[in-house]
Design a protein around this motif. Structure first.
Motif, PDB file in Angstrom:
ATOM      1  N   PRO A 167     -30.931 -27.457 -44.871  1.00  0.00           N
ATOM      2  CA  PRO A 167     -29.624 -27.114 -44.482  1.00  0.00           C
ATOM      3  C   PRO A 167     -29.636 -27.053 -42.857  1.00  0.00           C
ATOM      4  O   PRO A 167     -28.694 -27.021 -42.282  1.00  0.00           O
ATOM      5  CB  PRO A 167     -29.625 -25.592 -44.840  1.00  0.00           C
ATOM      6  CG  PRO A 167     -30.442 -25.564 -46.101  1.00  0.00           C
ATOM      7  CD  PRO A 167     -31.499 -26.558 -45.884  1.00  0.00           C
ATOM      8  N   HIS A 168     -30.964 -26.829 -42.347  1.00  0.00           N
ATOM      9  CA  HIS A 168     -31.083 -26.925 -41.190  1.00  0.00           C
ATOM     10  C   HIS A 168     -31.450 -28.101 -40.176  1.00  0.00           C
ATOM     11  O   HIS A 168     -31.520 -28.169 -38.856  1.00  0.00           O
ATOM     12  CB  HIS A 168     -32.215 -25.846 -40.454  1.00  0.00           C
ATOM     13  CG  HIS A 168     -31.938 -24.406 -40.949  1.00  0.00           C
ATOM     14  ND1 HIS A 168     -30.656 -23.533 -40.385  1.00  0.00           N
ATOM     15  CD2 HIS A 168     -32.394 -23.800 -41.957  1.00  0.00           C
ATOM     16  CE1 HIS A 168     -30.717 -22.418 -41.073  1.00  0.00           C
ATOM     17  NE2 HIS A 168     -31.517 -22.390 -41.887  1.00  0.00           N
ATOM     18  N   GLY A 169     -31.797 -29.138 -41.067  1.00  0.00           N
ATOM     19  CA  GLY A 169     -32.121 -30.482 -40.455  1.00  0.00           C
ATOM     20  C   GLY A 169     -33.701 -30.304 -39.847  1.00  0.00           C
ATOM     21  O   GLY A 169     -33.413 -31.099 -38.791  1.00  0.00           O
ATOM     22  N   THR A 170     -34.558 -29.659 -40.085  1.00  0.00           N
ATOM     23  CA  THR A 170     -35.835 -29.533 -39.646  1.00  0.00           C
ATOM     24  C   THR A 170     -37.026 -29.708 -40.807  1.00  0.00           C
ATOM     25  O   THR A 170     -36.565 -29.787 -41.917  1.00  0.00           O
ATOM     26  CB  THR A 170     -36.043 -28.172 -38.913  1.00  0.00           C
ATOM     27  OG1 THR A 170     -35.946 -27.115 -39.951  1.00  0.00           O
ATOM     28  CG2 THR A 170     -34.943 -27.948 -37.921  1.00  0.00           C
ATOM     29  N   ALA A 171     -38.113 -30.258 -40.115  1.00  0.00           N
ATOM     30  CA  ALA A 171     -39.264 -30.276 -40.826  1.00  0.00           C
ATOM     31  C   ALA A 171     -40.614 -30.287 -39.931  1.00  0.00           C
ATOM     32  O   ALA A 171     -40.451 -30.464 -38.884  1.00  0.00           O
ATOM     33  CB  ALA A 171     -39.175 -31.738 -41.623  1.00  0.00           C
ATOM     34  N   GLU A 172     -41.870 -30.310 -40.444  1.00  0.00           N
ATOM     35  CA  GLU A 172     -42.820 -30.117 -39.765  1.00  0.00           C
ATOM     36  C   GLU A 172     -43.678 -31.464 -40.297  1.00  0.00           C
ATOM     37  O   GLU A 172     -43.932 -31.841 -41.362  1.00  0.00           O
ATOM     38  CB  GLU A 172     -43.663 -29.032 -40.029  1.00  0.00           C
ATOM     39  CG  GLU A 172     -44.882 -28.917 -39.223  1.00  0.00           C
ATOM     40  CD  GLU A 172     -45.847 -27.570 -39.379  1.00  0.00           C
ATOM     41  OE1 GLU A 172     -46.783 -27.751 -39.135  1.00  0.00           O
ATOM     42  OE2 GLU A 172     -44.982 -26.568 -39.667  1.00  0.00           O
ATOM     43  N   ILE A 173     -44.053 -32.123 -39.340  1.00  0.00           N
ATOM     44  CA  ILE A 173     -44.904 -33.301 -39.476  1.00  0.00           C
ATOM     45  C   ILE A 173     -46.349 -33.192 -39.465  1.00  0.00           C
ATOM     46  O   ILE A 173     -47.007 -32.161 -38.842  1.00  0.00           O
ATOM     47  CB  ILE A 173     -44.843 -34.549 -38.613  1.00  0.00           C
ATOM     48  CG1 ILE A 173     -45.108 -35.789 -39.258  1.00  0.00           C
ATOM     49  CG2 ILE A 173     -45.271 -33.912 -37.019  1.00  0.00           C
ATOM     50  CD1 ILE A 173     -44.738 -36.995 -38.271  1.00  0.00           C
ATOM     51  N   ALA A 174     -46.910 -33.800 -40.545  1.00  0.00           N
ATOM     52  CA  ALA A 174     -48.533 -33.501 -40.733  1.00  0.00           C
ATOM     53  C   ALA A 174     -49.225 -34.768 -40.968  1.00  0.00           C
ATOM     54  O   ALA A 174     -48.590 -35.599 -41.857  1.00  0.00           O
ATOM     55  CB  ALA A 174     -48.845 -32.429 -41.911  1.00  0.00           C
ATOM     56  N   TYR A 175     -50.360 -35.207 -40.347  1.00  0.00           N
ATOM     57  CA  TYR A 175     -51.040 -36.329 -40.790  1.00  0.00           C
ATOM     58  C   TYR A 175     -52.424 -36.160 -40.673  1.00  0.00           C
ATOM     59  O   TYR A 175     -52.896 -35.050 -40.179  1.00  0.00           O
ATOM     60  CB  TYR A 175     -50.486 -37.606 -39.735  1.00  0.00           C
ATOM     61  CG  TYR A 175     -50.552 -37.328 -38.519  1.00  0.00           C
ATOM     62  CD1 TYR A 175     -51.609 -37.332 -37.661  1.00  0.00           C
ATOM     63  CD2 TYR A 175     -49.428 -36.516 -37.836  1.00  0.00           C
ATOM     64  CE1 TYR A 175     -51.526 -36.917 -36.364  1.00  0.00           C
ATOM     65  CE2 TYR A 175     -49.528 -36.204 -36.495  1.00  0.00           C
ATOM     66  CZ  TYR A 175     -50.704 -36.253 -35.682  1.00  0.00           C
ATOM     67  OH  TYR A 175     -50.662 -35.944 -34.545  1.00  0.00           O
ATOM     68  N   GLU A 176     -53.259 -37.194 -41.255  1.00  0.00           N
ATOM     69  CA  GLU A 176     -54.593 -37.285 -41.312  1.00  0.00           C
ATOM     70  C   GLU A 176     -54.930 -38.459 -41.368  1.00  0.00           C
ATOM     71  O   GLU A 176     -54.561 -39.263 -42.050  1.00  0.00           O
ATOM     72  CB  GLU A 176     -55.525 -36.332 -41.869  1.00  0.00           C
ATOM     73  CG  GLU A 176     -55.677 -36.694 -43.385  1.00  0.00           C
ATOM     74  CD  GLU A 176     -54.159 -36.291 -44.212  1.00  0.00           C
ATOM     75  OE1 GLU A 176     -54.032 -37.074 -45.154  1.00  0.00           O
ATOM     76  OE2 GLU A 176     -53.604 -35.281 -43.813  1.00  0.00           O
ATOM     77  N   LEU A 177     -56.236 -39.034 -40.814  1.00  0.00           N
ATOM     78  CA  LEU A 177     -56.539 -40.500 -40.988  1.00  0.00           C
ATOM     79  C   LEU A 177     -58.218 -40.278 -41.025  1.00  0.00           C
ATOM     80  O   LEU A 177     -58.781 -39.599 -40.179  1.00  0.00           O
ATOM     81  CB  LEU A 177     -56.383 -41.054 -39.703  1.00  0.00           C
ATOM     82  CG  LEU A 177     -56.260 -42.776 -39.444  1.00  0.00           C
ATOM     83  CD1 LEU A 177     -55.371 -43.216 -40.694  1.00  0.00           C
ATOM     84  CD2 LEU A 177     -55.842 -43.199 -38.303  1.00  0.00           C
ATOM     85  N   CYS A 178     -58.815 -41.081 -41.849  1.00  0.00           N
ATOM     86  CA  CYS A 178     -60.047 -40.990 -41.876  1.00  0.00           C
ATOM     87  C   CYS A 178     -60.672 -41.520 -40.781  1.00  0.00           C
ATOM     88  O   CYS A 178     -60.379 -42.467 -39.890  1.00  0.00           O
ATOM     89  CB  CYS A 178     -60.471 -41.971 -43.017  1.00  0.00           C
ATOM     90  SG  CYS A 178     -60.150 -41.479 -44.661  1.00  0.00           S
ATOM     91  N   PRO A 179     -62.035 -40.998 -40.342  1.00  0.00           N
ATOM     92  CA  PRO A 179     -62.550 -41.277 -39.082  1.00  0.00           C
ATOM     93  C   PRO A 179     -62.944 -42.700 -38.716  1.00  0.00           C
ATOM     94  O   PRO A 179     -62.595 -43.100 -37.332  1.00  0.00           O
ATOM     95  CB  PRO A 179     -63.778 -40.351 -39.001  1.00  0.00           C
ATOM     96  CG  PRO A 179     -63.385 -39.287 -39.878  1.00  0.00           C
ATOM     97  CD  PRO A 179     -62.744 -39.906 -41.104  1.00  0.00           C
TER      98      PRO A 179
END
Length: 182
Positions: A88-100
């Protein structure tokens, strides 16, 4: 909900849906030295990922979207996506990880930029934010490179393996997309 997968933005990796069969490889990536200490994951076994897969598979409007990052051979080398989605607010939190083994090649920046721009356009979101451990200098640099603005420090924001830790919050709004480098 849009079922498309965005381009990775980098020739060494592709994106595909994250599926339950990825749990073992994903858990192994999350537990690697260098990854674990820069995330707030509270995992003690691969079974701890089951609720996330449950959330990804819901027929309702998802509160999470997650994609597998795979190398040219198709091996999972990380993930990227969104949680805390507020439709409803048009928002989100991005998260990511990548192997070293994949660090230092511009992959995280390419993924973050491609996926962020895709989500803003595909879902009509107004804002994407990221909360990063204050000690995660590399992730903060990725976010700044992708046009995210540092908005402040959230003191004792999340428990990280039993310790309240400080997180820096970064935000990207639609108006910022034209100012991102790369």
């Amino acid at each position: 909900m849009c079922n498309r997968i965005p381009p990775s933005g980098h020739p060494e990796v592709n994106l595909r849906p994250l599926v339950r069969g990825d749990a073992g490889h994903w858990y192994a990536c999350l537990m690697q030295p260098g990854v674990r200490e820069h995330t707030s994951w509270q995992l003690s076994s691969v079974d701890d990922l089951a609720p996330l897969f449950d959330a990804l598979e819901t027929p309702r409007a998802p509160t999470q979207i997650r994609m597998a990052v795979v190398d040219r051979a198709g091996a999972l080398v990380g993930s990227i996506g969104f949680h805390s989605i507020q439709w409803p607010h048009g928002t989100a939190e991005i998260a990511y990880e990548l192997c070293p083994a994949y660090w230092g090649r511009g992959i995280a920046s390419a993924l973050c930029q491609s996926v962020s721009r895709w989500a803003l356009a595909a879902f009509g979101w107004h804002r994407i934010q990221a909360c990063v451990l204050d000690t995660n200098v590399a992730s903060a640099a990725v976010l700044r490179h992708c046009g995210f603005q540092h908005e402040g420090r959230l003191r004792h924001f999340r428990q990280v393996r039993g310790v309240a830790r400080d997180f820096d919050v970064y935000g990207l709004i639609v108006a910022d997309v034209g100012t991102a480098s790369g």
